[in-house]
Design a protein around this motif. Structure first.
Motif: not given
Lengths: 318, 298
Positions: A34-60
């Motif tokens: 839902a927030d593609a920018l934050a998603f991409s940063w998470a992958n970039k910080l891990c040195g991953n391809e930008l479309n790699s899988i991440a977990i989207e956590i809503s509210l906590g």
């Protein structure tokens, strides 16, 4: 395969990659972060391809137990993040060890955070993507949001690396998005906009709206000055990301990642993608304004946005 | 975003007029308009009957005649051409009754060049003589227990339940569009005598396989879901199965015919009757506030 065990799934935690494309012919929507920018940063910080899988956590509320040593990064809404009870900052990558407990508290600003792991999660794609769309029961693990005791397998990369070779990164603070309870949505006039009078359009762009209680990954229904048109409906047609639908009661609905692919309500325009991501960080009561933008200008903003993301230099912190 | 961190330079009204003409005409029957940041939309009309839809958009003037097999065949032809020639720059297409949403890759092409290419490709795209699609037969168990709205439709149409069933299976339908939900195929057109408006309040639970009518459209619900269409029977065929190949028994442009089957045949074909379904169907939907709580973020 080892990875993380879900101890507590939180409010809504979803497996997402960049989204599902090319399956509109089956009626499947895009899904994706839902927030593609934050998603991409998470992958970039891990040195991953930008479309790699991440977990989207809503509210906590998500709690994970690591089964392996790995490098992770968390970005997005400022959820209080702890490892074994110790506070950890967002927007940087760090090491976790097998047995560590990673816990997300609840956020009061913003909605969605992203957790990426170096090397990526190992989930089998459905129709070319692992993006979870609960409404369709497609993607993720069995088409579902994360539930207690799910195992999130990782493509482990650390075991082949020496500790001193592991690089950890930090996003400069100036580049970290700030999530606000007020957003401006730049909107391209499109679709049936000519069926709305000039006065209606001007009022639409000069009114303040509030996020209603109906907000989710499918769309955000807003409350405010009703937008009027003299048409009842249209022949059902394809709906793009960000489309602003005006149903009979005149209250706009901005359609997001999990939107239905076809619909018959008139649409006044479409919000640009980077503002859709900002809207997706809003919740009930947050304030929204629309601002008109030409397609050419929207195009420029898109490329500036991509370029800025590519140019930012991460700070090495290990 | 807070105004102080607004990353976008000022966009004033002077640059974007609310009266801007965004539509371009490709030929007598096709026009092209903006949909979104990375999406354009093609609208198709039938020049010989321009009263059907507004030439500029998709506005319904006369709902009953708005759906046309000829226009939809034209849509199908354009889809084939676009898929053949623009495979690298176009991400995906959503064809519908009289339009195609063209979603493109902003990193490969911009809207100026895409407009130009679409114009060149489609300028000579004429509506061909309604090419016959594949015929797909779908078994249908019409009955009081599987089609809860049959009596209402019969009453509304001043017909018997048997006549309603007869009229529904007499017709051959065209798959006009697939969307809304995975595997949901919009079929048209239902005999106008049994056309029936949607329920004022959608049901919370329509069973998987429900054959239903909304205005002159009919469809089979691919999975249990909320819905406002009028239910007349059950189809045991999976309309969407992620594991199967093909995933769906029909595609846009196919012809569909419903063939009445008995309860025994329905069960033999794997159909399921939920004993509680009729009861559930009669339940009034929960107020929207309650629903929203349940699905607040999902």
């Amino acid at each position: 395969m080892l990875g993380f065990v879900v101890k507590n799934a939180g409010v809504l935690s979803l497996i997402q990659d960049a989204g599902r494309y090319g399956a509109f012919n089956l009626g499947l929507t895009n899904g994706g972060p839902a927030d593609a920018l934050a998603f991409s940063w998470a992958n970039k910080l891990c040195g991953n391809e930008l479309n790699s899988i991440a977990i989207e956590i809503s509210l906590g509320g998500l709690t994970l137990i690591a089964q392996i040593d790995c490098v992770i990064a968390v970005t997005g809404a400022p959820m209080p993040l702890t490892i074994n009870g110790h506070k950890i900052p967002l927007w940087r990558s760090f090491m976790v060890q097998a047995g560590d407990e990673i816990h997300f508290g609840f956020t009061s600003t913003g909605v969605r955070s992203y957790l990426a792991v170096q090397g990526g999660f190992d989930i089998t794609p459905t129709f070319g993507s692992t993006a979870t769309v609960c409404r369709e029961s497609i993607g993720g693990i069995n088409g579902n949001k994360l539930t207690e005791n799910d195992i999130l397998p990782c493509k482990s990369v650390l075991q082949h690396k020496l500790k001193q070779d592991i690089k950890l990164w930090l996003l400069p603070e100036a580049e970290q998005p700030v999530y606000s309870a007020e957003v401006v949505l730049h909107t391209i006039l499109s679709y049936q906009h000519q069926q709305f009078s000039t006065v209606e359009k001007r009022l639409f762009f000069n009114s303040e709206y509030q996020v209603s209680k109906l907000w989710d990954r499918m769309g955000y229904r807003l409350d405010g000055r009703a937008v009027n048109t003299d048409i009842d409906g249209i022949l059902s047609e394809g709906i793009c990301y960000g489309a602003v639908q005006i149903p009979a009661d005149g209250q706009p609905i901005v359609l997001l990642n999990d939107r239905q692919t076809i619909g018959g309500y008139p649409k006044i325009g479409a919000v640009i993608s980077q503002d859709c991501a900002r809207l997706a960080q809003c919740r009930e009561g947050d304030k929204v304004r629309f601002e008109p933008i030409s397609l050419s200008k929207a195009d420029n903003l898109f490329h500036l946005h991509i370029n800025r993301f590519r140019r930012v230099k991460l700070i090495e912190c290990s | 975003m807070a105004t102080d961190s607004k990353p976008i330079d000022d966009v004033s009204f002077a640059e974007v007029s609310c009266d801007d003409q965004t539509i371009i005409k490709i030929n007598n029957n096709i026009s092209l308009d903006i949909a979104g940041e990375n999406a354009l939309i093609l609208y198709f009309t039938n020049s010989s009957s321009s009263t059907v839809t507004d030439l500029k958009s998709n506005i319904i003037k006369e709902k009953s005649v708005a759906i046309s097999p000829a226009i939809n065949a034209h849509v199908q032809q354009a889809v084939t051409i676009i898929r053949q020639h623009l495979a690298t720059s176009v991400i995906d297409l959503i064809p519908s009754y009289g339009s195609i949403l063209v979603v493109f890759d902003l990193l490969t092409i911009d809207h100026h060049s895409l407009r130009k290419q679409l114009k060149q490709l489609l300028i000579n795209c004429e509506a061909v003589n309604n090419k016959q699609g594949r015929l797909v037969e779908l078994p249908a168990y019409y009955s009081a227990e599987s089609g809860i709205d049959l009596p209402r439709i019969a009453k509304h149409a001043n017909l018997t339940v048997e006549q309603v069933i007869q009229l529904h299976q007499a017709q051959e339908y065209r798959v006009y569009a697939i969307g809304f939900a995975p595997g949901f195929a919009y079929l048209g057109e239902v005999d106008e005598r049994i056309a029936m408006p949607r329920l004022a309040t959608p049901r919370l639970k329509v069973p998987k396989g429900a054959i239903a009518i909304a205005d002159q459209q009919t469809a089979v619900y691919p999975a249990q879901s909320p819905g406002g269409w009028n239910i007349i029977g059950l189809c045991p065929t999976d309309m969407f199965n992620a594991e199967a190949n093909p995933t769906m028994p029909v595609e846009v442009g196919d012809r569909v015919k419903f063939v009445a089957i008995s309860k025994q045949e329905f069960l033999k074909l794997g159909g399921q009757l939920d004993a509680n379904s009729a009861e559930d169907l009669n339940k009034t939907p929960e107020p929207i506030e309650k629903q929203s709580k349940a699905k607040q973020v999902c």
